[in-house]
Scaffold this motif. Structure first.
Motif, PDB file in Angstrom:
ATOM      1  N   ILE A 155       0.800  -0.998   0.018  1.00 12.27           N
ATOM      2  CA  ILE A 155       0.004  -0.282   0.076  1.00 12.27           C
ATOM      3  C   ILE A 155       0.916   1.114   0.083  1.00 12.27           C
ATOM      4  O   ILE A 155       1.877   1.349   1.005  1.00 12.27           O
ATOM      5  N   TYR A 156       0.724   2.046  -0.813  1.00 13.67           N
ATOM      6  CA  TYR A 156       1.352   3.277  -0.990  1.00 13.67           C
ATOM      7  C   TYR A 156       0.692   4.407  -1.141  1.00 13.67           C
ATOM      8  O   TYR A 156      -0.139   4.719  -2.095  1.00 13.67           O
ATOM      9  N   LEU A 157       0.931   5.484  -0.144  1.00 13.90           N
ATOM     10  CA  LEU A 157       0.481   6.764  -0.245  1.00 13.90           C
ATOM     11  C   LEU A 157       1.340   7.848  -0.733  1.00 13.90           C
ATOM     12  O   LEU A 157       2.245   8.054  -0.259  1.00 13.90           O
ATOM     13  N   GLY A 158       0.932   8.327  -1.916  1.00 15.78           N
ATOM     14  CA  GLY A 158       1.692   9.298  -2.675  1.00 15.78           C
ATOM     15  C   GLY A 158       1.265  10.471  -3.094  1.00 15.78           C
ATOM     16  O   GLY A 158       0.003  10.688  -2.706  1.00 15.78           O
ATOM     17  N   GLY A 159       1.969  11.359  -3.763  1.00  7.26           N
ATOM     18  CA  GLY A 159       1.200  12.460  -4.009  1.00  7.26           C
ATOM     19  C   GLY A 159       1.828  13.498  -4.970  1.00  7.26           C
ATOM     20  O   GLY A 159       2.581  13.014  -5.823  1.00  7.26           O
ATOM     21  N   GLY A 160       1.798  14.663  -4.804  1.00  4.94           N
ATOM     22  CA  GLY A 160       1.120  15.460  -3.609  1.00  4.94           C
ATOM     23  C   GLY A 160       1.966  15.132  -2.429  1.00  4.94           C
ATOM     24  O   GLY A 160       3.167  14.780  -2.499  1.00  4.94           O
ATOM     25  N   THR A 161       1.457  15.464  -1.220  1.00  2.00           N
ATOM     26  CA  THR A 161       1.790  15.340   0.047  1.00  2.00           C
ATOM     27  C   THR A 161       1.049  14.549   0.894  1.00  2.00           C
ATOM     28  O   THR A 161       0.475  15.292   1.649  1.00  2.00           O
ATOM     29  N   PRO A 162       0.923  13.194   1.058  1.00  2.40           N
ATOM     30  CA  PRO A 162       0.145  12.451   1.966  1.00  2.40           C
ATOM     31  C   PRO A 162       0.125  13.167   3.370  1.00  2.40           C
ATOM     32  O   PRO A 162      -0.815  12.890   4.138  1.00  2.40           O
TER      33      PRO A 162
END
Length: 383
Positions: free
Chosen positions: A55-62
């Motif tokens: 699971i990867y939260l990327g962005g942008g700025t999580p």
């Protein structure tokens, strides 16, 4: 293996070099989180029978999200998806966010409590003049304060560094590398500064405010990076990624080896093996579509040439290289022969080699790998 990516399309300010999809307007942040949760629910059937390994939260700025907003996302994931107990769960963070509303310990504790086990910090440089040129929101003092504290909560930490910055001397680049190493970080991602159209950096170079990118200097920086990190026990397992044994990014490795993944959020891409889809890159339209129960995505069914070209561009960047037997088995003998024919001139120049039936870039060819890959592509359905 199945991977999940969530795109968090918000930043406090725009970096001068960035052309990713994001907004510096935060007023719709809560609506966006609700939309991300709804898209997760709408697409849950795509992952039926699969276990999320990353699971990867990327962005942008999580890290711009509050604890409650992050918890809302993770509660939805765990309610509707099967997550492996050994899943790699990564969040990209801006160092500034650890000091803005919290102490570093508070935010680190919150991230750990959510099950996040890999921290990705956008450091970019340990020099203030570089950060100002790039319009980064954080300071070097924040980074050097944060890293020792973060290491008490996370074993698996990666930082981003950028080389080829105008006016960055070789000596300053070496100092950046050794400064990173002083914190005993097990993974470093390093990227050449690129000039994308419609960015502030492009405008500054066009008007002479900033000198143009020096490709020769970037090449020197790249090989300096390789030489220093190899001596320190890092493995360059992909063009831009260096990790100690056991610390390679499982999420990115899944992309490079054509594993299926689901992208949630505006501009996020998904891949099933035979088709690719991507969401609309517009926050308001994305939210409106999701609220109406409509997936705002386009879909492309991949032809054999598409899938072959994708294998080439991803595998050639890795230390494993392109498995010639796999090309033969998946695409047929004619594709394999085409690949070998196209590769001949690069082999003769010492930029590619064949080892154990894998086509790989040599050390001399690594900096040119994207250009080499494009010459190995197939176009116009030649078969």
């Amino acid at each position: 293996m199945y991977s999940l990516y969530l795109h968090i399309p918000f930043c406090r300010q725009a970096c001068h070099y960035c052309d990713f999809h994001f907004s510096t307007t935060l007023k719709r942040k809560s609506e966006m989180v609700a939309a991300l949760c709804k898209e997760l629910i709408m697409r849950k059937e795509e992952a039926v029978g699969s276990e999320l390994q990353t699971i990867y939260l990327g962005g942008g700025t999580p890290s711009i999200l509050t604890y409650d907003e992050l918890k809302q996302l993770f509660d939805t994931i765990y309610s509707y998806y099967k997550v492996s107990p050994t899943a790699e769960i990564t969040i990209e963070c801006n160092p500034d966010d650890f000091f803005r509303l919290h102490t570093p310990e508070q935010l680190l504790q919150q991230l750990v409590s959510l099950g996040i086990n890999r921290l990705s910090l956008g450091v970019q440089s340990f020099f203030e003049e570089d950060l100002r040129l790039m319009n980064r929101v954080h300071t070097t003092t924040q980074v050097t304060t944060l890293l020792p504290i973060a290491s008490q909560y996370f074993d698996n930490i990666t930082i981003d560094l950028i080389y080829g910055i105008p006016m960055m001397s070789n000596e300053r680049w070496e100092e950046n590398i050794y400064k990173a190493l002083s914190f005993s970080i097990p993974h470093i991602s390093a990227y050449a500064l690129t000039v994308e159209e419609k960015t502030a950096l492009h405008r500054f170079i066009a008007t002479g405010k900033i000198p143009p990118i020096d490709d020769t200097q970037a090449y020197t920086h790249f090989h300096t990076l390789i030489n220093i990190l190899e001596k320190e026990g890092f493995i360059q397992y992909e063009f831009s990624n260096f990790g100690k044994e056991g610390y390679f990014s499982q999420n990115n490795t899944a992309y490079w080896f054509s594993k299926p993944y689901m992208g949630i959020g505006p501009s996020a891409h998904s891949f099933s093996g035979t088709k690719r889809s991507w969401n609309i890159a517009h926050n308001i339209k994305y939210i409106q579509h999701i609220q109406q129960g409509i997936l705002p995505q386009e879909v492309e069914i991949l032809t054999p040439d598409n899938r072959y070209n994708e294998l080439i561009i991803t595998r050639i960047r890795t230390m494993v290289g392109i498995d010639l037997e796999e090309v033969n088995n998946v695409f047929g003998k004619e594709y394999q022969q085409y690949l070998l024919t196209q590769a001949k001139k690069y082999i003769s120049k010492g930029l590619l080699c064949i080892k154990e039936n894998h086509l790989k870039v040599t050390k001399e060819g690594k900096f040119l790998s994207d250009g080499i890959a494009s010459d190995l592509f197939r176009v116009d359905n030649l078969i």
